[in-house]
Design a protein around this motif. Sequence first.
Motif, PDB file in Angstrom:
ATOM      1  N   TYR A 183     -36.234  63.846 -17.169  1.00 42.78           N
ATOM      2  CA  TYR A 183     -37.031  64.260 -15.848  1.00 42.78           C
ATOM      3  C   TYR A 183     -38.203  65.052 -16.263  1.00 42.78           C
ATOM      4  O   TYR A 183     -38.142  65.779 -16.814  1.00 42.78           O
ATOM      5  CB  TYR A 183     -36.294  65.075 -14.884  1.00 42.78           C
ATOM      6  N   VAL A 184     -39.180  64.281 -16.030  1.00 41.10           N
ATOM      7  CA  VAL A 184     -40.490  64.926 -16.229  1.00 41.10           C
ATOM      8  C   VAL A 184     -41.429  65.215 -14.740  1.00 41.10           C
ATOM      9  O   VAL A 184     -41.840  64.327 -14.016  1.00 41.10           O
ATOM     10  CB  VAL A 184     -41.698  64.282 -17.033  1.00 41.10           C
ATOM     11  N   PRO A 185     -41.210  66.577 -13.945  1.00 41.92           N
ATOM     12  CA  PRO A 185     -41.788  66.746 -12.819  1.00 41.92           C
ATOM     13  C   PRO A 185     -43.090  66.185 -12.565  1.00 41.92           C
ATOM     14  O   PRO A 185     -43.369  65.538 -11.449  1.00 41.92           O
ATOM     15  CB  PRO A 185     -41.580  68.010 -12.500  1.00 41.92           C
ATOM     16  N   GLU A 186     -44.042  66.418 -13.512  1.00 43.12           N
ATOM     17  CA  GLU A 186     -45.393  65.856 -13.274  1.00 43.12           C
ATOM     18  C   GLU A 186     -45.449  64.358 -12.990  1.00 43.12           C
ATOM     19  O   GLU A 186     -46.383  63.890 -12.476  1.00 43.12           O
ATOM     20  CB  GLU A 186     -46.408  66.265 -14.485  1.00 43.12           C
ATOM     21  N   LEU A 187     -44.479  63.819 -13.429  1.00 44.76           N
ATOM     22  CA  LEU A 187     -44.714  62.168 -13.111  1.00 44.76           C
ATOM     23  C   LEU A 187     -44.433  61.906 -11.988  1.00 44.76           C
ATOM     24  O   LEU A 187     -44.323  60.454 -11.583  1.00 44.76           O
ATOM     25  CB  LEU A 187     -43.975  61.746 -14.472  1.00 44.76           C
ATOM     26  N   TRP A 188     -43.639  62.709 -11.241  1.00 38.04           N
ATOM     27  CA  TRP A 188     -42.943  61.994  -9.855  1.00 38.04           C
ATOM     28  C   TRP A 188     -43.779  62.851  -8.728  1.00 38.04           C
ATOM     29  O   TRP A 188     -43.886  63.917  -8.797  1.00 38.04           O
ATOM     30  CB  TRP A 188     -41.676  62.739  -9.781  1.00 38.04           C
ATOM     31  N   PRO A 189     -43.739  62.043  -7.498  1.00 40.44           N
ATOM     32  CA  PRO A 189     -44.395  62.415  -6.375  1.00 40.44           C
ATOM     33  C   PRO A 189     -43.604  63.282  -5.592  1.00 40.44           C
ATOM     34  O   PRO A 189     -44.260  64.415  -4.872  1.00 40.44           O
ATOM     35  CB  PRO A 189     -44.775  61.148  -5.486  1.00 40.44           C
ATOM     36  N   SER A 190     -42.370  63.663  -5.823  1.00 42.34           N
ATOM     37  CA  SER A 190     -41.134  64.375  -5.199  1.00 42.34           C
ATOM     38  C   SER A 190     -39.798  64.401  -5.824  1.00 42.34           C
ATOM     39  O   SER A 190     -39.711  63.453  -6.515  1.00 42.34           O
ATOM     40  CB  SER A 190     -41.130  64.062  -3.641  1.00 42.34           C
ATOM     41  N   VAL A 191     -39.495  65.415  -5.736  1.00 40.19           N
ATOM     42  CA  VAL A 191     -37.806  65.502  -6.284  1.00 40.19           C
ATOM     43  C   VAL A 191     -37.094  64.428  -5.551  1.00 40.19           C
ATOM     44  O   VAL A 191     -36.225  64.002  -6.100  1.00 40.19           O
ATOM     45  CB  VAL A 191     -37.532  66.902  -6.239  1.00 40.19           C
ATOM     46  N   ARG A 192     -37.136  64.327  -4.442  1.00 40.63           N
ATOM     47  CA  ARG A 192     -36.385  63.411  -3.825  1.00 40.63           C
ATOM     48  C   ARG A 192     -36.570  62.019  -4.203  1.00 40.63           C
ATOM     49  O   ARG A 192     -35.543  61.222  -4.428  1.00 40.63           O
ATOM     50  CB  ARG A 192     -36.673  63.484  -2.117  1.00 40.63           C
ATOM     51  N   GLU A 193     -37.869  61.577  -4.424  1.00 37.81           N
ATOM     52  CA  GLU A 193     -37.868  60.284  -5.145  1.00 37.81           C
ATOM     53  C   GLU A 193     -37.490  60.175  -6.401  1.00 37.81           C
ATOM     54  O   GLU A 193     -36.857  58.939  -6.688  1.00 37.81           O
ATOM     55  CB  GLU A 193     -39.386  59.683  -5.048  1.00 37.81           C
ATOM     56  N   ALA A 194     -37.509  61.295  -7.194  1.00 33.08           N
ATOM     57  CA  ALA A 194     -37.027  61.215  -8.525  1.00 33.08           C
ATOM     58  C   ALA A 194     -35.400  61.109  -8.378  1.00 33.08           C
ATOM     59  O   ALA A 194     -34.871  60.305  -9.189  1.00 33.08           O
ATOM     60  CB  ALA A 194     -37.207  62.492  -9.315  1.00 33.08           C
ATOM     61  N   GLU A 195     -34.637  61.887  -7.528  1.00 30.11           N
ATOM     62  CA  GLU A 195     -33.360  61.796  -7.302  1.00 30.11           C
ATOM     63  C   GLU A 195     -33.050  60.312  -7.128  1.00 30.11           C
ATOM     64  O   GLU A 195     -31.897  59.574  -7.613  1.00 30.11           O
ATOM     65  CB  GLU A 195     -32.898  62.614  -6.323  1.00 30.11           C
ATOM     66  N   GLU A 196     -33.543  59.499  -5.945  1.00 35.08           N
ATOM     67  CA  GLU A 196     -33.378  58.346  -5.634  1.00 35.08           C
ATOM     68  C   GLU A 196     -33.410  57.284  -6.745  1.00 35.08           C
ATOM     69  O   GLU A 196     -32.370  56.429  -7.004  1.00 35.08           O
ATOM     70  CB  GLU A 196     -34.254  57.809  -4.736  1.00 35.08           C
TER      71      GLU A 196
END
Length: 290
Positions: A164-177
């Motif tokens: 998980y690289v936070p800078e690459l995701w628009p939100s934590v929620r989308e990353a979780e999905e």
Amino acid sequence: MTDVYALGEPLGVVSSGRVRHENEARLDVCGPEFTLVIALSRLGHRCAYAARVGDDELGARALTVLRGEGVDVEDVRVVEGARTGMVLREARVGREPVTAQYRTRSAGSRLSPGNVPMDRVGAAKMLHVTGVTAALSRDALDAVHAAMSAARTAGVMISFSVDYVPELWPSVREAEEVLGELACRSHLLFLAQDELDLVKPALTPEREVVVDRGAKGASVRADRMRYDVAVPQVPVVDMAGAGEAFAAGYISAALDGLTPQERLHRGALLSAAAMTSVSDWQGLPSRAEL
């Protein structure tokens, strides 16, 4: 037969001190799947890598390294007019390095399902993908799904690293999905202690789950049993690449038919080797050195 088929994004990496003051920097090439296939190839496993690089010097360097390490690059494409992505790592005393991503519209982000050779994925013993590649773009995510579908259809084992690289995701929620869904499609799951909440649905007894617990070492739950390994005591030069090296060691031992405890031990050895080098992959051992 290919032992491990992987797809991802080769990157340039510039490592330095605080950039506003530093006069020197180090240039290398990296990427989680990039490091993993090199590590496995050095241990004698046959690896293939699918990716897109720019028609620039960084792309040429990445291809030169992969070829030199014996990795099959038949499915690496050079994209005219595109740039190879880059990461800037700034070392900070007493703190984790500060990382800046320069990957928007990179050649690697243009990876698509059309770049995934279903027959070659289906002929491998294992497919390895990461959450980093899934985060690059919608097309790259579709490519990951396509590769997983091809692997499942052919009965190929799927290895997935959350990464998980936070800078690459628009939100934590989308990353979780997204990460949760991909983790649920895997047979072998790698993740860090602080990534457990991202993939809760995948943490089921039938899945082999390998957890990096930082200073506490690493553990795996396999066949409904838990095994642990301590962190090797080595002089740490750079932590970058240690996670990918660990996964490579674990996968290597799994391919060799070793027990979960032995897989952890080999993973720890490769992780230690990565930490004692300034490069993500240059300090990794050969089979004879292992």
